[in-house]
Scaffold this active site. Sequence first.
Site, PDB file in Angstrom:
ATOM      1  N   LYS A   1       4.270  13.660  -8.226  1.00 23.97           N
ATOM      2  CA  LYS A   1       2.995  14.270  -8.290  1.00 23.97           C
ATOM      3  C   LYS A   1       3.518  15.491  -9.604  1.00 23.97           C
ATOM      4  CE  LYS A   1      -0.515  11.923  -6.146  1.00 23.97           C
ATOM      5  NZ  LYS A   1      -1.385  12.172  -6.610  1.00 23.97           N
TER       6      LYS A   1
ATOM      7  N   TYR B   1       7.372  11.728  -3.622  1.00 27.94           N
ATOM      8  CA  TYR B   1       5.810  11.473  -4.122  1.00 27.94           C
ATOM      9  C   TYR B   1       6.361  13.377  -4.834  1.00 27.94           C
ATOM     10  CZ  TYR B   1       1.442  12.751  -2.664  1.00 27.94           C
ATOM     11  OH  TYR B   1      -0.082  13.667  -2.388  1.00 27.94           O
TER      12      TYR B   1
HETATM   13  P1  NDP Z   1      -6.327   6.966   0.425  1.00 28.67           P
HETATM   14  O1  NDP Z   1      -4.913   6.001   1.079  1.00 28.67           O
HETATM   15  O2  NDP Z   1      -6.866   7.389   1.540  1.00 28.67           O
HETATM   16  O3  NDP Z   1      -6.179   6.197  -0.379  1.00 28.67           O
HETATM   17  C1  NDP Z   1      -5.948   5.939  -1.472  1.00 28.67           C
HETATM   18  C2  NDP Z   1      -6.700   4.632  -2.152  1.00 28.67           C
HETATM   19  O4  NDP Z   1      -5.584   4.269  -3.643  1.00 28.67           O
HETATM   20  C3  NDP Z   1      -7.134   3.462  -2.560  1.00 28.67           C
HETATM   21  O5  NDP Z   1      -8.397   3.542  -2.830  1.00 28.67           O
HETATM   22  C4  NDP Z   1      -5.859   2.650  -2.095  1.00 28.67           C
HETATM   23  O6  NDP Z   1      -6.669   0.881  -2.590  1.00 28.67           O
HETATM   24  C5  NDP Z   1      -5.726   2.823  -3.687  1.00 28.67           C
HETATM   25  N1  NDP Z   1      -4.454   2.225  -4.123  1.00 28.67           N
HETATM   26  C6  NDP Z   1      -3.477   2.768  -3.614  1.00 28.67           C
HETATM   27  N2  NDP Z   1      -2.113   2.509  -4.357  1.00 28.67           N
HETATM   28  C7  NDP Z   1      -2.982   1.436  -5.634  1.00 28.67           C
HETATM   29  C8  NDP Z   1      -2.315   0.847  -6.754  1.00 28.67           C
HETATM   30  N3  NDP Z   1      -0.903  -0.230  -6.670  1.00 28.67           N
HETATM   31  N4  NDP Z   1      -3.622   0.103  -7.133  1.00 28.67           N
HETATM   32  C9  NDP Z   1      -4.665   0.270  -7.646  1.00 28.67           C
HETATM   33  N5  NDP Z   1      -5.270   1.213  -5.916  1.00 28.67           N
HETATM   34  C10 NDP Z   1      -4.400   1.998  -5.286  1.00 28.67           C
HETATM   35  O7  NDP Z   1      -5.709   7.982  -0.110  1.00 28.67           O
HETATM   36  P2  NDP Z   1      -6.306  10.302  -0.085  1.00 28.67           P
HETATM   37  O8  NDP Z   1      -7.666   9.022  -0.310  1.00 28.67           O
HETATM   38  O9  NDP Z   1      -6.218  10.670   1.312  1.00 28.67           O
HETATM   39  O10 NDP Z   1      -5.745  10.462  -1.573  1.00 28.67           O
HETATM   40  C11 NDP Z   1      -6.248   9.841  -2.699  1.00 28.67           C
HETATM   41  C12 NDP Z   1      -5.309  10.479  -3.811  1.00 28.67           C
HETATM   42  O11 NDP Z   1      -5.197  11.678  -2.913  1.00 28.67           O
HETATM   43  C13 NDP Z   1      -3.686  10.244  -3.524  1.00 28.67           C
HETATM   44  O12 NDP Z   1      -2.890   9.481  -5.054  1.00 28.67           O
HETATM   45  C14 NDP Z   1      -2.689  10.994  -2.892  1.00 28.67           C
HETATM   46  O13 NDP Z   1      -1.698  11.377  -3.326  1.00 28.67           O
HETATM   47  C15 NDP Z   1      -3.634  12.684  -3.111  1.00 28.67           C
HETATM   48  N6  NDP Z   1      -3.672  13.217  -2.102  1.00 28.67           N
HETATM   49  C16 NDP Z   1      -4.207  13.132  -1.024  1.00 28.67           C
HETATM   50  C17 NDP Z   1      -4.194  14.519   0.037  1.00 28.67           C
HETATM   51  C18 NDP Z   1      -4.392  14.173   1.157  1.00 28.67           C
HETATM   52  O14 NDP Z   1      -4.533  14.866   2.164  1.00 28.67           O
HETATM   53  N7  NDP Z   1      -4.768  13.196   1.804  1.00 28.67           N
HETATM   54  C19 NDP Z   1      -3.590  15.163   0.154  1.00 28.67           C
HETATM   55  C20 NDP Z   1      -3.057  15.517  -1.757  1.00 28.67           C
HETATM   56  C21 NDP Z   1      -3.258  14.966  -2.522  1.00 28.67           C
HETATM   57  P3  NDP Z   1      -5.664  -0.283  -2.006  1.00 28.67           P
HETATM   58  O15 NDP Z   1      -4.749   0.109  -1.093  1.00 28.67           O
HETATM   59  O16 NDP Z   1      -6.173  -1.308  -1.452  1.00 28.67           O
HETATM   60  O17 NDP Z   1      -5.211  -0.657  -3.249  1.00 28.67           O
END
Ligand code: NDP
Length: 263
Positions: free
Chosen positions: A161, A157
Amino acid sequence: MDMGLGGKVAVITGGSIGIGLAVAKGLAAEGAHIFLVARDAARLEAARADVAASAKVRVAALACDVATAEGCAAAVAAVEKEFGGADILLNNAGTGSNETIMEAPDSKWQYYWDLHVMAATRLARGLVPSMKARGGGVILNNASICAAQPLWYEPIYNVTKAALVMLSKTMATEFIKDNIRVNAINPGFVLTPDWIKTAKQLTADSGGDWKGYIDNLAKENAPIARFASPEEIADFFVFLCSARASYSVGSTYFVDGGMLKTV
Ligand code: NDP
C-alpha cells in the site's frame, strides 16, 4: 454543488461490495455511468443490479482478476467495448494480509504486489489513452492508513500500500500534462461486511460480541472512537473524482477519524 460528473464513465475495481460499491452508488447518484470489476461473478452481478436500480445511468461489469495481466487487459477491452473508454479509474480492489516477514513466502509478496501495485499500473496504461482522447480524467488509488502507519501483523499489506501511494505520486506527475489528475486516499477503519465477518470469527469462541470488538478496536485506535461507514468514506472519493477537486493533484488524503499519529 454541481460536481460535473454527469455522463462520465467510471471504472471501479473491487466494486462489488464495501467501499467500492459505496463509491459506485455515490458516482451513479451524480450521473456517472459505472463499470464494475471483481472476481466473484454472482456477487458482482448483484452489485451491478443494485447500482443500476439506484440511479438512471448505465452500469456494466466484468468478472476478472485484476491481479493478473490478462484480467486487466480483459477489463480494459470490456470498458472500450461498452463505453468507448473511461473518464475515471478507481483502483480499489485489495485486501488485508496476515504474516510475518520471516515466514511469508516470495509468492505472497508477489501476489500482493500484483494486486495493489501492478493492477493500478496496468489499468492506467490501458485506460489513460482513452482519458487523454476524452480531454482528461481522474485516477484515484485507494491505499490505506497502513501505507504510513503500519499494523504489525500485515507487513506485506503495509509495504504494497505504501508502494501504491508512491505510484500515485509518480503517476500524477506523468499524467497531469494530459489533464489527468491522480490522487490517493488512505482510509482508516471502514465498517465493511469483511470487517464484520472477521469480527464475528474472532469473537465466536468468546461469546460472539462482535460489535463490542469493533467498538473497542475503534476506541483504542481512532480518536473519533468509531469506524467510518462505507458511504461517508465514499463521499470523499466522489468529491475527488469531481470537477470541484480540479486543483487536487498528486496528493494523499487521510480519511481516518484522527487515527494517524503524526502530522
Ligand atoms: P472488501 O473486502 O469489502 O472488498 C474488496 C473488493 O475487491 C471486492 O469487490 C472483491 O471482490 C474485490 N477484489 C479483491 N481481489 C480482487 C482481484 N484480485 N481482482 C478483482 N477484484 C478483486 O474491501 P473493502 O471495501 O474493505 O476495501 C476496499 C479497499 O480499501 C481495499 O484496497 C482495502 O485495502 C482498502 N482499505 C479498506 C479499509 C477498511 O477498513 N475496510 C481501510 C483502508 C483501506 P472479489 O473477491 O469478488 O474479487
